[in-house]
Design a protein around this motif. Structure first.
Motif, PDB file in Angstrom:
ATOM      1  N   LEU A 109       0.849  -1.190   0.000  1.00 19.63           N
ATOM      2  CA  LEU A 109       0.000   0.000   0.000  1.00 19.63           C
ATOM      3  C   LEU A 109       0.883   1.237   0.000  1.00 19.63           C
ATOM      4  CD1 LEU A 109      -2.814   1.387   0.264  1.00 19.63           C
ATOM      5  CD2 LEU A 109      -2.467   1.311   2.751  1.00 19.63           C
ATOM      6  N   ILE A 110       0.590   2.155  -0.929  1.00 23.01           N
ATOM      7  CA  ILE A 110       1.230   3.470  -0.943  1.00 23.01           C
ATOM      8  C   ILE A 110       0.171   4.473  -0.513  1.00 23.01           C
ATOM      9  CG2 ILE A 110       2.319   5.269  -2.348  1.00 23.01           C
ATOM     10  CD1 ILE A 110       3.225   3.022  -4.273  1.00 23.01           C
ATOM     11  N   VAL A 111       0.517   5.342   0.441  1.00 22.90           N
ATOM     12  CA  VAL A 111      -0.399   6.380   0.910  1.00 22.90           C
ATOM     13  C   VAL A 111       0.182   7.730   0.505  1.00 22.90           C
ATOM     14  CG1 VAL A 111      -1.560   7.393   2.910  1.00 22.90           C
ATOM     15  CG2 VAL A 111      -1.059   4.935   2.875  1.00 22.90           C
ATOM     16  N   VAL A 112      -0.624   8.548  -0.175  1.00 23.90           N
ATOM     17  CA  VAL A 112      -0.203   9.874  -0.632  1.00 23.90           C
ATOM     18  C   VAL A 112      -1.259  10.896  -0.226  1.00 23.90           C
ATOM     19  CG1 VAL A 112       1.111   9.027  -2.612  1.00 23.90           C
ATOM     20  CG2 VAL A 112      -1.285   9.607  -2.902  1.00 23.90           C
ATOM     21  N   GLY A 113      -0.844  12.146  -0.156  1.00 23.17           N
ATOM     22  CA  GLY A 113      -1.780  13.232   0.083  1.00 23.17           C
ATOM     23  C   GLY A 113      -2.326  13.744  -1.231  1.00 23.17           C
ATOM     24  N   SER A 114      -3.551  14.249  -1.199  1.00 23.89           N
ATOM     25  CA  SER A 114      -4.165  14.783  -2.405  1.00 23.89           C
ATOM     26  C   SER A 114      -4.996  16.006  -2.056  1.00 23.89           C
ATOM     27  CB  SER A 114      -5.049  13.718  -3.050  1.00 23.89           C
ATOM     28  OG  SER A 114      -5.720  14.270  -4.156  1.00 23.89           O
ATOM     29  N   HIS A 133      -0.639   5.987 -11.222  1.00 23.93           N
ATOM     30  CA  HIS A 133      -0.444   5.314 -12.501  1.00 23.93           C
ATOM     31  C   HIS A 133       0.893   4.589 -12.494  1.00 23.93           C
ATOM     32  CE1 HIS A 133      -4.034   7.087 -14.091  1.00 23.93           C
ATOM     33  NE2 HIS A 133      -3.641   8.260 -13.634  1.00 23.93           N
ATOM     34  N   GLY A 134       0.851   3.299 -12.641  1.00 22.70           N
ATOM     35  CA  GLY A 134       2.067   2.498 -12.656  1.00 22.70           C
ATOM     36  C   GLY A 134       2.487   1.974 -11.302  1.00 22.70           C
ATOM     37  N   ASP A 138      -1.722  -1.236  -4.200  1.00 22.84           N
ATOM     38  CA  ASP A 138      -2.815  -0.315  -3.916  1.00 22.84           C
ATOM     39  C   ASP A 138      -2.265   1.058  -3.576  1.00 22.84           C
ATOM     40  OD1 ASP A 138      -4.494  -2.493  -4.189  1.00 22.84           O
ATOM     41  OD2 ASP A 138      -4.979  -2.645  -2.052  1.00 22.84           O
ATOM     42  N   VAL A 139      -3.048   2.104  -3.897  1.00 24.57           N
ATOM     43  CA  VAL A 139      -2.690   3.470  -3.549  1.00 24.57           C
ATOM     44  C   VAL A 139      -3.880   4.108  -2.852  1.00 24.57           C
ATOM     45  CG1 VAL A 139      -2.022   5.744  -4.434  1.00 24.57           C
ATOM     46  CG2 VAL A 139      -1.130   3.678  -5.531  1.00 24.57           C
ATOM     47  N   LEU A 140      -3.639   4.728  -1.713  1.00 22.80           N
ATOM     48  CA  LEU A 140      -4.668   5.473  -0.999  1.00 22.80           C
ATOM     49  C   LEU A 140      -4.335   6.940  -1.060  1.00 22.80           C
ATOM     50  CD1 LEU A 140      -7.126   5.736   0.937  1.00 22.80           C
ATOM     51  CD2 LEU A 140      -5.476   5.501   2.821  1.00 22.80           C
ATOM     52  N   ALA A 141      -5.248   7.743  -1.598  1.00 28.73           N
ATOM     53  CA  ALA A 141      -5.074   9.193  -1.637  1.00 28.73           C
ATOM     54  C   ALA A 141      -5.849   9.791  -0.470  1.00 28.73           C
ATOM     55  CB  ALA A 141      -5.587   9.748  -2.961  1.00 28.73           C
ATOM     56  N   VAL A 142      -5.140  10.438   0.438  1.00 27.13           N
ATOM     57  CA  VAL A 142      -5.743  11.071   1.605  1.00 27.13           C
ATOM     58  C   VAL A 142      -5.978  12.537   1.272  1.00 27.13           C
ATOM     59  CG1 VAL A 142      -5.407  11.685   4.033  1.00 27.13           C
ATOM     60  CG2 VAL A 142      -4.557   9.488   3.155  1.00 27.13           C
ATOM     61  N   ARG A 143      -7.206  12.965   1.385  1.00 31.27           N
ATOM     62  CA  ARG A 143      -7.513  14.358   1.048  1.00 31.27           C
ATOM     63  C   ARG A 143      -6.919  15.296   2.101  1.00 31.27           C
ATOM     64  NH1 ARG A 143     -12.424  17.074  -1.808  1.00 31.27           N
ATOM     65  NH2 ARG A 143     -11.939  19.208  -1.321  1.00 31.27           N
TER      66      ARG A 143
END
Length: 146
Positions: A109-114, A133-134, A138-143
């Motif tokens: 899991l990759i967690v990023v801010g958005s 993309h790529g 899984d990727v979780l975008a945290v608002r």
């Protein structure tokens, strides 16, 4: 979601909003038998920013940026209990370096801010979109932000 994730990578930009992203990753790790958390921040090489045609050595400036980023990351992670070995400052393109590290460390899991945006960038900023993309997992975008 219990026990689905064992190895979480949090990609941060070192802003104050990074704390929210880190906290969300910590919550997910707690629900998944204290999954391992690693944190990455990627500095773009100065040569990219200036087109690569600068008639001077930028090594010392890049080293200063690296030292500043490490200091800032340590400040953000001060009370997060994330070991030094799990803290990464990389130089390169943020999306590709995040992908490379995620593969290398078998991240699930990759967690990023958005930031909330309008139109095509409604959910993701350009870096978050590039990470999505790529991504090898899984990727979780945290608002974050407004």
């Amino acid at each position: 979601m219990s026990n689905d994730y064992r190895n979480i990578l949090v990609a941060i930009d070192l802003s104050d909003e990074s704390r929210k992203v880190l906290q969300r990753a910590k919550e997910i790790a707690a629900r998944n038998n204290q999954a391992r958390i690693s944190v990455v921040h990627t500095l773009e090489p100065l040569g990219f920013a200036y087109g690569g045609d600068i008639p001077m050595d930028l090594t010392s400036i890049q080293d200063q940026l690296d030292a500043h980023a490490r200091k800032r990351m340590n400040e953000l992670l001060e009370d997060m209990n994330i070991p030094e070995d799990n803290r990464h400052i990389l130089v390169g393109m943020p999306d590709s370096e995040t992908h490379r590290l995620a593969k290398e460390q078998e991240v699930d899991l990759i967690v990023v801010g958005s930031h909330g945006r309008h139109g095509l960038q409604l959910l993701l900023g350009s870096v978050s979109s590039g990470v999505l993309h790529g991504a090898p997992c899984d990727v979780l975008a945290v608002r974050v932000g407004k």
